[in-house]
Design a protein around this motif. Structure first.
Motif, PDB file in Angstrom:
ATOM      1  N   LEU A  96       0.831  -1.201   0.000  1.00  0.00           N
ATOM      2  CA  LEU A  96       0.000   0.000   0.000  1.00  0.00           C
ATOM      3  C   LEU A  96       0.868   1.255   0.000  1.00  0.00           C
ATOM      4  O   LEU A  96       0.591   2.217  -0.730  1.00  0.00           O
ATOM      5  N   GLN A  97       1.942   1.264   0.806  1.00  0.00           N
ATOM      6  CA  GLN A  97       2.840   2.415   0.839  1.00  0.00           C
ATOM      7  C   GLN A  97       3.521   2.603  -0.516  1.00  0.00           C
ATOM      8  O   GLN A  97       3.710   3.737  -0.973  1.00  0.00           O
ATOM      9  N   ALA A  98       3.885   1.520  -1.171  1.00  0.00           N
ATOM     10  CA  ALA A  98       4.494   1.621  -2.495  1.00  0.00           C
ATOM     11  C   ALA A  98       3.521   2.258  -3.481  1.00  0.00           C
ATOM     12  O   ALA A  98       3.906   3.100  -4.304  1.00  0.00           O
ATOM     13  N   ALA A  99       2.248   1.870  -3.396  1.00  0.00           N
ATOM     14  CA  ALA A  99       1.243   2.477  -4.270  1.00  0.00           C
ATOM     15  C   ALA A  99       1.103   3.960  -3.983  1.00  0.00           C
ATOM     16  O   ALA A  99       0.966   4.781  -4.911  1.00  0.00           O
ATOM     17  N   ARG A 156      10.017   2.428 -13.710  1.00  0.00           N
ATOM     18  CA  ARG A 156      11.216   2.988 -13.072  1.00  0.00           C
ATOM     19  C   ARG A 156      11.246   2.680 -11.582  1.00  0.00           C
ATOM     20  O   ARG A 156      12.306   2.382 -11.008  1.00  0.00           O
ATOM     21  N   TYR A 157      10.095   2.747 -10.946  1.00  0.00           N
ATOM     22  CA  TYR A 157      10.018   2.508  -9.507  1.00  0.00           C
ATOM     23  C   TYR A 157      10.524   1.116  -9.160  1.00  0.00           C
ATOM     24  O   TYR A 157      11.336   0.935  -8.244  1.00  0.00           O
ATOM     25  N   PHE A 158      10.052   0.123  -9.898  1.00  0.00           N
ATOM     26  CA  PHE A 158      10.434  -1.246  -9.573  1.00  0.00           C
ATOM     27  C   PHE A 158      11.813  -1.613 -10.101  1.00  0.00           C
ATOM     28  O   PHE A 158      12.413  -2.586  -9.626  1.00  0.00           O
ATOM     29  N   TYR A 160      13.831  -6.190  -4.815  1.00  0.00           N
ATOM     30  CA  TYR A 160      13.284  -7.097  -3.807  1.00  0.00           C
ATOM     31  C   TYR A 160      11.791  -7.385  -4.051  1.00  0.00           C
ATOM     32  O   TYR A 160      11.242  -8.338  -3.503  1.00  0.00           O
ATOM     33  N   ALA A 161      11.137  -6.555  -4.850  1.00  0.00           N
ATOM     34  CA  ALA A 161       9.707  -6.738  -5.092  1.00  0.00           C
ATOM     35  C   ALA A 161       9.496  -7.855  -6.114  1.00  0.00           C
ATOM     36  O   ALA A 161       9.982  -7.776  -7.245  1.00  0.00           O
ATOM     37  N   ALA A 213       0.344  -6.437  -7.483  1.00  0.00           N
ATOM     38  CA  ALA A 213      -0.550  -5.918  -6.445  1.00  0.00           C
ATOM     39  C   ALA A 213      -0.404  -4.409  -6.292  1.00  0.00           C
ATOM     40  O   ALA A 213      -1.411  -3.685  -6.170  1.00  0.00           O
ATOM     41  N   VAL A 214       0.827  -3.935  -6.300  1.00  0.00           N
ATOM     42  CA  VAL A 214       1.060  -2.493  -6.158  1.00  0.00           C
ATOM     43  C   VAL A 214       0.504  -1.737  -7.361  1.00  0.00           C
ATOM     44  O   VAL A 214      -0.140  -0.690  -7.223  1.00  0.00           O
TER      45      VAL A 214
END
Length: 393
Positions: free
Chosen positions: A7-10, A34-36, A41-42, A49-50
């Motif tokens: 949820l925080q990642a979203a 870019r985020y991932f 680790y994701a 899900a994110v």
């Protein structure tokens, strides 16, 4: 990742999207990639899900949210199970306080929603923000649709385009052997109909005036069977530079690239005056028909920007008309559902250019002014306005 960390990642991603929408930055799908890229680790389930949370929150918020937190708090109003994830644990959202204001639900900024209600009616609006299907186009230069239906057992034949297949949501198309072999391309079925409206055939001279990265250029090349002359033009060098590797993979060797000077397009096209059998104008537009894929684009559009787009569309129409030979074909399309960018543009063009005639080679969508309109609710495609005009002989 824990559910709270997802949820925080979203929240973090939507914060980036909001900033980019305000500053003219990258699109949401680019920002998510870019985020991932920096968060190895994701896992794949975490990323899915994110991404789902971020897009669900963006689709829900009509006006641009104050923050990613406000957007996800708004989503939690519809999904109460998310409320408990604001638990304040490390790398997780802080607990909800009395000062938190969830983003309200809506379709779009009020000024824009009002225009869409007038042109579409309220009943069709919810479909503009549903999840988009995954459509691909079979490349006729390398395969047939029957061959691809046999090779892709989860695919379903499209009902509008003879080259369209629909794959299950989440399919990694680029990992498919058929994609690596150049037998398929990702392309919405409605977009495929724009290329079909051109009536491309071997031996013709066709100009794709706003080619971008070349999705429709490749469809035209397949219809031309490697014979004739196909010129892909654009003023955006980075976008146009994406076409050559795609063309090589597709086996489309007849494509000529032409980078135009944004203020001197006519000079760069002067050798083609009144020479083209077909000119395709997939004009720059608001993208209101693609909100299922790009929900944040609602927040980028302003009345001033819309006026600029309409001015550009009118100018490109004039330029394109000057390239069509007598009796040739001009195809004008926008992935917009606003009449000011579609129906009204073509009506003004026809009024100012006597002798041009409306043609109607498509049987999909609904007649709308001098063209046809496709919508997510009626046709299951992205939203498009497509007009096919015949030049005077």
């Amino acid at each position: 990742m824990t559910p709270s960390a997802r949820l925080q990642a979203a929240i973090d991603i939507v914060d980036q999207v909001i900033f980019a929408a305000s500053a003219g930055g990258a699109a949401a799908d680019t920002l998510i990639a870019r985020y991932f890229k920096t968060r190895r680790y994701a896992g794949s389930k975490d990323r899915r899900a994110v991404r789902e949370l971020a897009y669900a929150a963006m689709r829900r918020a009509g006006e641009m949210p104050a923050s990613g937190r406000a957007a996800l708090l708004g989503l939690a109003q519809d999904r109460p199970e998310l409320l408990g994830l604001f638990d304040g644990a490390p790398h997780c959202p802080a607990p909800i306080t009395a000062g938190d204001v969830p983003a309200p639900a809506g379709l779009a900024p009020a000024w824009l929603a009002d225009q869409l209600v007038k042109t579409l009616g309220a009943d069709e609006l919810p479909a503009l923000l549903e999840r988009a299907p995954l459509d691909i186009r079979v490349n006729r230069l390398k395969a047939t649709r029957d061959e691809m239906l046999a090779a892709l057992p989860d695919a379903v034949a499209g009902s509008l385009s003879p080259d369209a297949l629909r794959l299950p949501e989440g399919t990694n198309v680029e990992a498919l052997p058929a994609f690596a072999a150049g037998k398929i391309e990702v392309q919405d079925e409605g977009s495929q109909l724009i290329a079909a409206a051109c009536g491309a055939a071997p031996g013709r001279l066709i100009v794709d005036l706003c080619a971008g990265a070349g999705g429709k250029t490749l469809a035209l090349a397949a219809a031309m069977e490697g014979k004739g002359r196909l010129i892909a033009c654009d003023v955006d060098r980075p976008r146009l530079s994406r076409l050559p590797p795609r063309a090589e993979r597709a086996g489309a060797g007849l494509i000529e690239l032409r980078l135009l000077n944004g203020s001197r397009e006519r000079e760069g096209l002067s050798d083609l005056n009144h020479a083209a059998d077909v000119v395709l104008i997939d004009a720059p537009c608001s993208g209101t028909g693609t909100w299922r894929r790009n929900p944040e684009s609602r927040w980028r559009l302003t009345p001033v920007r819309l006026d600029r787009l309409r001015s550009t569309q009118a100018e490109v129409l004039k330029i394109g008309a000057g390239l069509v030979r007598p009796g040739g074909r001009l195809v004008y399309a926008v992935c917009s559902l606003l009449d000011g960018e579609g129906r009204d543009q073509v009506d003004r063009f026809l009024h100012a250019h006597p002798g041009w005639a409306r043609l109607d080679p498509l049987r999909a969508g609904r007649v709308h002014g001098a063209g046809r309109r496709l919508t997510p609710a009626h046709d299951g495609t992205d939203g498009f306005f497509i007009a096919v005009l015949g030049a005077p002989c």
